[in-house]
Each structure stands twice: as C-alpha cells, then as structure tokens.
Design a protein around this motif. Structure first.
Motif, PDB file in Angstrom:
ATOM      1  N   MET A 145      -5.666 -28.188 -33.604  1.00 39.60           N
ATOM      2  CA  MET A 145      -5.479 -28.585 -32.172  1.00 39.60           C
ATOM      3  C   MET A 145      -5.758 -29.980 -32.715  1.00 39.60           C
ATOM      4  SD  MET A 145      -9.510 -27.039 -30.934  1.00 39.60           S
ATOM      5  CE  MET A 145     -10.165 -27.580 -31.294  1.00 39.60           C
ATOM      6  N   ASN A 146      -4.243 -30.444 -31.862  1.00 40.49           N
ATOM      7  CA  ASN A 146      -3.922 -31.965 -31.906  1.00 40.49           C
ATOM      8  C   ASN A 146      -3.855 -32.784 -30.924  1.00 40.49           C
ATOM      9  OD1 ASN A 146      -2.929 -31.650 -34.882  1.00 40.49           O
ATOM     10  ND2 ASN A 146      -1.220 -30.786 -34.279  1.00 40.49           N
ATOM     11  N   SER A 147      -3.698 -33.721 -30.796  1.00 34.36           N
ATOM     12  CA  SER A 147      -3.658 -34.724 -29.857  1.00 34.36           C
ATOM     13  C   SER A 147      -4.514 -34.064 -29.166  1.00 34.36           C
ATOM     14  CB  SER A 147      -1.954 -34.428 -28.543  1.00 34.36           C
ATOM     15  OG  SER A 147      -1.321 -35.165 -29.869  1.00 34.36           O
ATOM     16  N   LEU A 148      -6.232 -34.477 -29.316  1.00 32.83           N
ATOM     17  CA  LEU A 148      -7.520 -33.510 -28.887  1.00 32.83           C
ATOM     18  C   LEU A 148      -7.762 -34.707 -26.989  1.00 32.83           C
ATOM     19  CD1 LEU A 148      -9.384 -32.395 -31.100  1.00 32.83           C
ATOM     20  CD2 LEU A 148      -8.448 -30.606 -29.553  1.00 32.83           C
ATOM     21  N   LYS A 149      -7.841 -34.017 -26.140  1.00 35.59           N
ATOM     22  CA  LYS A 149      -8.817 -34.599 -25.153  1.00 35.59           C
ATOM     23  C   LYS A 149     -10.187 -34.546 -24.355  1.00 35.59           C
ATOM     24  CE  LYS A 149      -4.271 -34.161 -22.892  1.00 35.59           C
ATOM     25  NZ  LYS A 149      -3.179 -33.966 -21.519  1.00 35.59           N
ATOM     26  N   PRO A 150     -10.379 -35.344 -23.679  1.00 42.95           N
ATOM     27  CA  PRO A 150     -12.233 -34.804 -23.591  1.00 42.95           C
ATOM     28  C   PRO A 150     -12.479 -33.539 -23.353  1.00 42.95           C
ATOM     29  CG  PRO A 150     -11.450 -37.665 -23.603  1.00 42.95           C
ATOM     30  CD  PRO A 150     -10.558 -36.782 -24.173  1.00 42.95           C
ATOM     31  N   ASP A 151     -11.137 -33.460 -22.242  1.00 42.10           N
ATOM     32  CA  ASP A 151     -10.762 -31.898 -22.006  1.00 42.10           C
ATOM     33  C   ASP A 151     -11.318 -30.393 -22.306  1.00 42.10           C
ATOM     34  OD1 ASP A 151      -9.549 -32.856 -18.731  1.00 42.10           O
ATOM     35  OD2 ASP A 151     -11.318 -33.104 -19.205  1.00 42.10           O
ATOM     36  N   ASP A 152     -11.026 -30.836 -23.591  1.00 41.55           N
ATOM     37  CA  ASP A 152     -10.459 -29.885 -24.735  1.00 41.55           C
ATOM     38  C   ASP A 152     -12.251 -29.936 -25.081  1.00 41.55           C
ATOM     39  OD1 ASP A 152      -8.035 -31.441 -26.111  1.00 41.55           O
ATOM     40  OD2 ASP A 152      -8.044 -29.478 -24.921  1.00 41.55           O
ATOM     41  N   THR A 153     -13.142 -30.105 -24.452  1.00 38.03           N
ATOM     42  CA  THR A 153     -14.326 -30.451 -25.353  1.00 38.03           C
ATOM     43  C   THR A 153     -15.215 -28.834 -24.588  1.00 38.03           C
ATOM     44  OG1 THR A 153     -15.523 -32.861 -25.633  1.00 38.03           O
ATOM     45  CG2 THR A 153     -17.263 -31.093 -24.877  1.00 38.03           C
ATOM     46  N   ALA A 154     -15.368 -27.928 -25.478  1.00 35.80           N
ATOM     47  CA  ALA A 154     -16.097 -26.621 -25.576  1.00 35.80           C
ATOM     48  C   ALA A 154     -16.741 -26.067 -26.162  1.00 35.80           C
ATOM     49  CB  ALA A 154     -14.756 -25.825 -24.067  1.00 35.80           C
ATOM     50  N   VAL A 155     -16.812 -24.769 -26.543  1.00 30.40           N
ATOM     51  CA  VAL A 155     -17.212 -24.056 -27.263  1.00 30.40           C
ATOM     52  C   VAL A 155     -16.326 -22.713 -27.576  1.00 30.40           C
ATOM     53  CG1 VAL A 155     -18.615 -22.290 -28.345  1.00 30.40           C
ATOM     54  CG2 VAL A 155     -19.838 -24.313 -26.759  1.00 30.40           C
ATOM     55  N   TYR A 156     -15.845 -22.669 -28.550  1.00 32.73           N
ATOM     56  CA  TYR A 156     -14.400 -22.400 -29.395  1.00 32.73           C
ATOM     57  C   TYR A 156     -15.000 -21.401 -29.787  1.00 32.73           C
ATOM     58  CZ  TYR A 156     -11.183 -25.813 -27.552  1.00 32.73           C
ATOM     59  OH  TYR A 156     -10.493 -27.095 -26.904  1.00 32.73           O
ATOM     60  N   TYR A 157     -14.107 -20.287 -28.609  1.00 29.12           N
ATOM     61  CA  TYR A 157     -14.508 -18.506 -29.550  1.00 29.12           C
ATOM     62  C   TYR A 157     -14.007 -17.589 -30.110  1.00 29.12           C
ATOM     63  CZ  TYR A 157     -18.461 -18.805 -26.373  1.00 29.12           C
ATOM     64  OH  TYR A 157     -19.728 -19.570 -26.055  1.00 29.12           O
ATOM     65  N   CYS A 158     -13.336 -16.931 -30.913  1.00 25.41           N
ATOM     66  CA  CYS A 158     -12.372 -16.187 -31.653  1.00 25.41           C
ATOM     67  C   CYS A 158     -12.469 -14.781 -30.892  1.00 25.41           C
ATOM     68  CB  CYS A 158     -12.183 -16.388 -32.951  1.00 25.41           C
ATOM     69  SG  CYS A 158     -13.010 -15.662 -34.175  1.00 25.41           S
ATOM     70  N   ARG A 159     -11.389 -14.037 -30.731  1.00 31.05           N
ATOM     71  CA  ARG A 159     -11.602 -12.908 -30.456  1.00 31.05           C
ATOM     72  C   ARG A 159     -10.717 -11.531 -31.476  1.00 31.05           C
ATOM     73  NH1 ARG A 159     -10.235 -10.421 -24.435  1.00 31.05           N
ATOM     74  NH2 ARG A 159     -11.008  -8.692 -24.532  1.00 31.05           N
ATOM     75  N   PHE A 160     -11.109 -10.470 -31.348  1.00 25.31           N
ATOM     76  CA  PHE A 160      -9.851  -9.892 -32.134  1.00 25.31           C
ATOM     77  C   PHE A 160      -9.967  -8.275 -31.102  1.00 25.31           C
ATOM     78  CE2 PHE A 160     -10.052 -10.796 -37.215  1.00 25.31           C
ATOM     79  CZ  PHE A 160      -9.441 -11.659 -36.849  1.00 25.31           C
ATOM     80  N   VAL A 161      -8.768  -8.185 -30.623  1.00 23.05           N
ATOM     81  CA  VAL A 161      -9.007  -6.723 -30.251  1.00 23.05           C
ATOM     82  C   VAL A 161      -8.393  -5.747 -30.982  1.00 23.05           C
ATOM     83  CG1 VAL A 161      -8.083  -5.981 -28.049  1.00 23.05           C
ATOM     84  CG2 VAL A 161      -9.177  -8.579 -27.471  1.00 23.05           C
ATOM     85  N   THR A 162      -8.497  -4.971 -30.942  1.00 21.76           N
ATOM     86  CA  THR A 162      -7.734  -3.454 -31.663  1.00 21.76           C
ATOM     87  C   THR A 162      -7.842  -2.153 -30.500  1.00 21.76           C
ATOM     88  OG1 THR A 162     -10.287  -2.091 -32.413  1.00 21.76           O
ATOM     89  CG2 THR A 162      -9.578  -3.859 -33.543  1.00 21.76           C
ATOM     90  N   GLY A 163      -7.782  -1.033 -31.093  1.00 19.65           N
ATOM     91  CA  GLY A 163      -7.152  -0.272 -30.271  1.00 19.65           C
ATOM     92  C   GLY A 163      -8.679   0.534 -30.026  1.00 19.65           C
ATOM     93  N   THR A 164      -9.692   0.006 -30.834  1.00 16.88           N
ATOM     94  CA  THR A 164     -11.170   0.909 -30.814  1.00 16.88           C
ATOM     95  C   THR A 164     -12.221  -0.317 -30.456  1.00 16.88           C
ATOM     96  OG1 THR A 164     -11.763   1.053 -32.927  1.00 16.88           O
ATOM     97  CG2 THR A 164     -10.721   4.087 -31.281  1.00 16.88           C
ATOM     98  N   GLY A 165     -11.916  -1.112 -30.315  1.00 14.49           N
ATOM     99  CA  GLY A 165     -13.048  -2.620 -30.528  1.00 14.49           C
ATOM    100  C   GLY A 165     -12.398  -3.270 -30.229  1.00 14.49           C
ATOM    101  N   ASP A 166     -13.628  -4.353 -29.447  1.00 15.77           N
ATOM    102  CA  ASP A 166     -13.691  -6.027 -28.842  1.00 15.77           C
ATOM    103  C   ASP A 166     -14.368  -6.599 -29.674  1.00 15.77           C
ATOM    104  OD1 ASP A 166     -13.190  -6.254 -25.883  1.00 15.77           O
ATOM    105  OD2 ASP A 166     -12.563  -7.435 -27.669  1.00 15.77           O
ATOM    106  N   TYR A 167     -14.131  -7.067 -30.494  1.00 12.77           N
ATOM    107  CA  TYR A 167     -14.805  -8.446 -31.513  1.00 12.77           C
ATOM    108  C   TYR A 167     -14.978  -9.897 -30.820  1.00 12.77           C
ATOM    109  CZ  TYR A 167     -14.565  -4.146 -33.709  1.00 12.77           C
ATOM    110  OH  TYR A 167     -14.351  -2.711 -33.766  1.00 12.77           O
ATOM    111  N   TRP A 168     -16.055 -10.404 -31.088  1.00  8.41           N
ATOM    112  CA  TRP A 168     -15.862 -11.738 -30.751  1.00  8.41           C
ATOM    113  C   TRP A 168     -16.782 -12.765 -31.557  1.00  8.41           C
ATOM    114  CZ3 TRP A 168     -13.955 -14.080 -26.431  1.00  8.41           C
ATOM    115  CH2 TRP A 168     -13.502 -13.575 -25.273  1.00  8.41           C
ATOM    116  N   GLY A 169     -17.127 -13.677 -31.876  1.00 12.41           N
ATOM    117  CA  GLY A 169     -17.443 -14.495 -32.667  1.00 12.41           C
ATOM    118  C   GLY A 169     -18.961 -15.066 -32.010  1.00 12.41           C
TER     119      GLY A 169
END
Length: 115
Positions: free
Chosen positions: A82-106
């Motif tokens: 993430m470059n040139s960050l702005k105040p509007d980028d403030t948030a909780v960031y989550y990663c997600r992996f989607v497979t054929g049988t599962g949906d995983y979140w951090g």
C-alpha cells in the motif's frame, strides 16, 4: 481448521506506505481466490484487491495505482503493498482465501493513516 494470520498493519502518516502479509496455518490446495478486504468504522466490509488462481487481479477503484496485491502460491501467502496512503484508507484489513470447498478469513489487522 485453517487459520489465516495477517501482519504488517500499523500507524502511518498520509503519503506513507505499508505492506500487509497473510499466511495460512497450513497448506491449502486449489485456492481459487486470494483477497484483501477492509472495514472502516460504521461502514460495510469492502473488497480492496483480489488475485485469482490464474494470476488475474482486481482492485477497488479507490486504490488503483496505489495498492498492489501479490502472492506466493507455494507458500500460500498473499501480500498487499500500500503506497500513497490516505486517511480514507484507515480500516481493519482482512485477508480471505476461497477454495472450492472453503472460505477462510483472517482476524484482521488495523491500518491507521493519520498525521
């Protein structure tokens, strides 16, 4: 049970950069999509960037040209530069992996952009 763990969040000044990383607790096969989402206070969770199994990418309009998603398929990791960050980028960031049988979140990592 697969767990995704994010790292790299923190406090940064406007215009600064951060790199988020996400790793799975074990190898996951046949991942269709790896993505980053974010949720700001009082707002719905939204897609920031995603990368599909063949390597194609998709970005929210608000981050195009500033953020870059990348992956290491062998290690089952996905990063968000993430470059040139702005105040509007403030948030909780989550990663997600989607497979054929599962949906995983951090569990999420906080990114705060403020002077």
């Amino acid at each position: 049970q697969v767990q995704l763990v994010e790292s790299g969040g923190g406090l940064v000044q406007p215009g600064g950069s951060l790199r988020l990383s996400c790793a799975a607790s074990r190898i996951i096969f046949k991942i269709n999509t790896m993505g980053w989402y974010r949720q700001a206070p009082g707002k719905q969770r939204e897609l920031v960037a995603a990368i599909i199994s063949r390597g194609g990418t998709n970005y929210a309009d608000s981050v195009k040209g500033r953020f870059t998603i990348s992956r290491d398929s062998a290690k089952n990791t996905v990063d968000l530069q993430m470059n040139s960050l702005k105040p509007d980028d403030t948030a909780v960031y989550y990663c997600r992996f989607v497979t054929g049988t599962g949906d995983y979140w951090g569990q999420g990592t906080q990114v705060t952009v403020s002077s």
